[in-house]
Write a protein that holds these residues in place. Structure first.
Motif, PDB file in Angstrom:
ATOM      1  N   ALA A  43      13.670   0.807   5.065  1.00  0.00           N
ATOM      2  CA  ALA A  43      14.641  -0.292   5.141  1.00  0.00           C
ATOM      3  C   ALA A  43      15.886   0.130   5.924  1.00  0.00           C
ATOM      4  N   GLN A  44      16.317   1.379   5.737  1.00  0.00           N
ATOM      5  CA  GLN A  44      17.494   1.864   6.464  1.00  0.00           C
ATOM      6  C   GLN A  44      17.236   1.877   7.969  1.00  0.00           C
ATOM      7  N   LYS A  45      16.020   2.198   8.358  1.00  0.00           N
ATOM      8  CA  LYS A  45      15.672   2.165   9.783  1.00  0.00           C
ATOM      9  C   LYS A  45      15.723   0.744  10.323  1.00  0.00           C
ATOM     10  N   GLN A  46      15.590  -0.242   9.423  1.00  0.00           N
ATOM     11  CA  GLN A  46      15.669  -1.649   9.814  1.00  0.00           C
ATOM     12  C   GLN A  46      17.089  -2.200   9.636  1.00  0.00           C
ATOM     13  N   GLY A  47      18.042  -1.299   9.320  1.00  0.00           N
ATOM     14  CA  GLY A  47      19.437  -1.709   9.205  1.00  0.00           C
ATOM     15  C   GLY A  47      19.873  -2.148   7.823  1.00  0.00           C
ATOM     16  N   ILE A  48      19.033  -1.957   6.812  1.00  0.00           N
ATOM     17  CA  ILE A  48      19.386  -2.335   5.440  1.00  0.00           C
ATOM     18  C   ILE A  48      19.746  -1.046   4.703  1.00  0.00           C
ATOM     19  N   GLU A  49      21.018  -0.866   4.416  1.00  0.00           N
ATOM     20  CA  GLU A  49      21.498   0.407   3.854  1.00  0.00           C
ATOM     21  C   GLU A  49      20.874   0.728   2.504  1.00  0.00           C
ATOM     22  N   GLN A  50      20.925  -0.209   1.563  1.00  0.00           N
ATOM     23  CA  GLN A  50      20.348   0.000   0.232  1.00  0.00           C
ATOM     24  C   GLN A  50      19.534  -1.229  -0.162  1.00  0.00           C
ATOM     25  N   LEU A  51      18.252  -1.218   0.169  1.00  0.00           N
ATOM     26  CA  LEU A  51      17.385  -2.359  -0.124  1.00  0.00           C
ATOM     27  C   LEU A  51      17.400  -2.685  -1.611  1.00  0.00           C
ATOM     28  N   PHE A  52      17.426  -1.653  -2.476  1.00  0.00           N
ATOM     29  CA  PHE A  52      17.439  -1.883  -3.918  1.00  0.00           C
ATOM     30  C   PHE A  52      18.634  -2.730  -4.332  1.00  0.00           C
ATOM     31  N   LEU A  53      19.768  -2.524  -3.660  1.00  0.00           N
ATOM     32  CA  LEU A  53      20.972  -3.297  -3.988  1.00  0.00           C
ATOM     33  C   LEU A  53      21.021  -4.623  -3.241  1.00  0.00           C
ATOM     34  N   ASP A  54      20.594  -4.629  -1.974  1.00  0.00           N
ATOM     35  CA  ASP A  54      20.666  -5.831  -1.139  1.00  0.00           C
ATOM     36  C   ASP A  54      19.615  -6.874  -1.500  1.00  0.00           C
ATOM     37  N   ASP A  55      18.405  -6.421  -1.796  1.00  0.00           N
ATOM     38  CA  ASP A  55      17.301  -7.333  -2.114  1.00  0.00           C
ATOM     39  C   ASP A  55      16.397  -6.671  -3.150  1.00  0.00           C
ATOM     40  N   PRO A  56      16.875  -6.624  -4.403  1.00  0.00           N
ATOM     41  CA  PRO A  56      16.134  -5.903  -5.436  1.00  0.00           C
ATOM     42  C   PRO A  56      14.691  -6.384  -5.623  1.00  0.00           C
ATOM     43  N   MET A  57      14.437  -7.677  -5.447  1.00  0.00           N
ATOM     44  CA  MET A  57      13.076  -8.178  -5.648  1.00  0.00           C
ATOM     45  C   MET A  57      12.144  -7.679  -4.550  1.00  0.00           C
ATOM     46  N   SER A  58      12.601  -7.680  -3.313  1.00  0.00           N
ATOM     47  CA  SER A  58      11.780  -7.163  -2.217  1.00  0.00           C
ATOM     48  C   SER A  58      11.479  -5.689  -2.443  1.00  0.00           C
ATOM     49  N   PHE A  59      12.515  -4.933  -2.794  1.00  0.00           N
ATOM     50  CA  PHE A  59      12.344  -3.511  -3.074  1.00  0.00           C
ATOM     51  C   PHE A  59      11.327  -3.308  -4.195  1.00  0.00           C
ATOM     52  N   SER A  60      11.510  -4.017  -5.306  1.00  0.00           N
ATOM     53  CA  SER A  60      10.640  -3.848  -6.468  1.00  0.00           C
ATOM     54  C   SER A  60       9.212  -4.293  -6.189  1.00  0.00           C
ATOM     55  N   ASN A  61       9.048  -5.383  -5.448  1.00  0.00           N
ATOM     56  CA  ASN A  61       7.696  -5.833  -5.113  1.00  0.00           C
ATOM     57  C   ASN A  61       6.958  -4.784  -4.283  1.00  0.00           C
ATOM     58  N   GLN A  62       7.656  -4.193  -3.302  1.00  0.00           N
ATOM     59  CA  GLN A  62       7.042  -3.139  -2.487  1.00  0.00           C
ATOM     60  C   GLN A  62       6.718  -1.912  -3.336  1.00  0.00           C
ATOM     61  N   LEU A  63       7.634  -1.569  -4.205  1.00  0.00           N
ATOM     62  CA  LEU A  63       7.457  -0.408  -5.068  1.00  0.00           C
ATOM     63  C   LEU A  63       6.282  -0.603  -6.016  1.00  0.00           C
ATOM     64  N   LEU A  64       6.209  -1.753  -6.634  1.00  0.00           N
ATOM     65  CA  LEU A  64       5.107  -2.040  -7.559  1.00  0.00           C
ATOM     66  C   LEU A  64       3.770  -1.971  -6.835  1.00  0.00           C
ATOM     67  N   GLU A  65       3.704  -2.580  -5.672  1.00  0.00           N
ATOM     68  CA  GLU A  65       2.464  -2.567  -4.889  1.00  0.00           C
ATOM     69  C   GLU A  65       2.029  -1.127  -4.575  1.00  0.00           C
TER      70      GLU A  65
END
Length: 178
Positions: A43-65
């Motif tokens: 996510a940082q390479k895509q310009g999102i510093e902290q995906l967990f903070l910026d979009d917790p659901m996206s982060f969690s969905n990827q993590l769960l998968e």
């Protein structure tokens, strides 16, 4: 056919999980490394510093998968995991974000054979680019993790704060393997 054992290491940030999982791997056991850093770095390479903070659901969905994929990669023998599927909804409890029912279902469907908890350890705690939590937050997360796993009927075994080799010996003795 040899059976499969899934052994899980849980704990808040800065508890020594990564160091211990490396020692387990160095001993020749199959390990499944923590993947949240991989998702964060991507996510940082895509310009999102902290995906967990910026979009917790996206982060969690990827993590769960990814954690479900890791779970299913275990064939036979002993497999050690640095964090597990139930960590995803437990972290949502810590942030007070809503927890989708599918997270609970995945946690109940994918069962680990043993869970070891590494408590927060102030003397080894360090923050870095992917770890934004303070030590006090790590303590709170650790409590939420153990409570959540116990609510799923896991017998969570607390690993003493010892040098890495002694922590590893503790786990192997508890599991009755060498």
């Amino acid at each position: 056919m040899e059976s499969t054992a899934r052994i899980l290491l849980i704990g808040g940030p800065g508890s020594g999980k990564t160091t211990l999982i490396k020692a387990i791997e160095d001993k020749g056991y199959t390990v499944h490394h923590e993947i949240s850093r991989e998702i964060t770095l991507k996510a940082q390479k895509q310009g999102i510093e902290q995906l967990f903070l910026d979009d917790p659901m996206s982060f969690s969905n990827q993590l769960l998968e990814k954690r479900i994929e890791q779970f299913h990669r275990a064939d036979s023998g002993i497999h050690f995991y640095d964090r597990g599927i139930p960590d995803v909804p437990a972290y949502h409890k810590s942030t007070k974000d809503p927890i989708p029912e599918s997270y609970y279902e995945a946690s109940k469907k994918h069962i680990y054979d043993q869970v070891f908890f590494l408590p927060p350890w102030k003397e080894i705690y360090e923050s870095d680019n992917e770890r934004y939590e303070s030590y006090d937050q790590a303590v709170t997360i650790g409590k939420i993790l153990t409570d959540f796993y116990e609510s799923l009927n896991y017998n969570v075994i607390r690993v003493p704060k010892l040098p890495v080799a002694e922590r590893l010996d503790f786990i192997l003795r508890t599991l009755k393997i060498d």
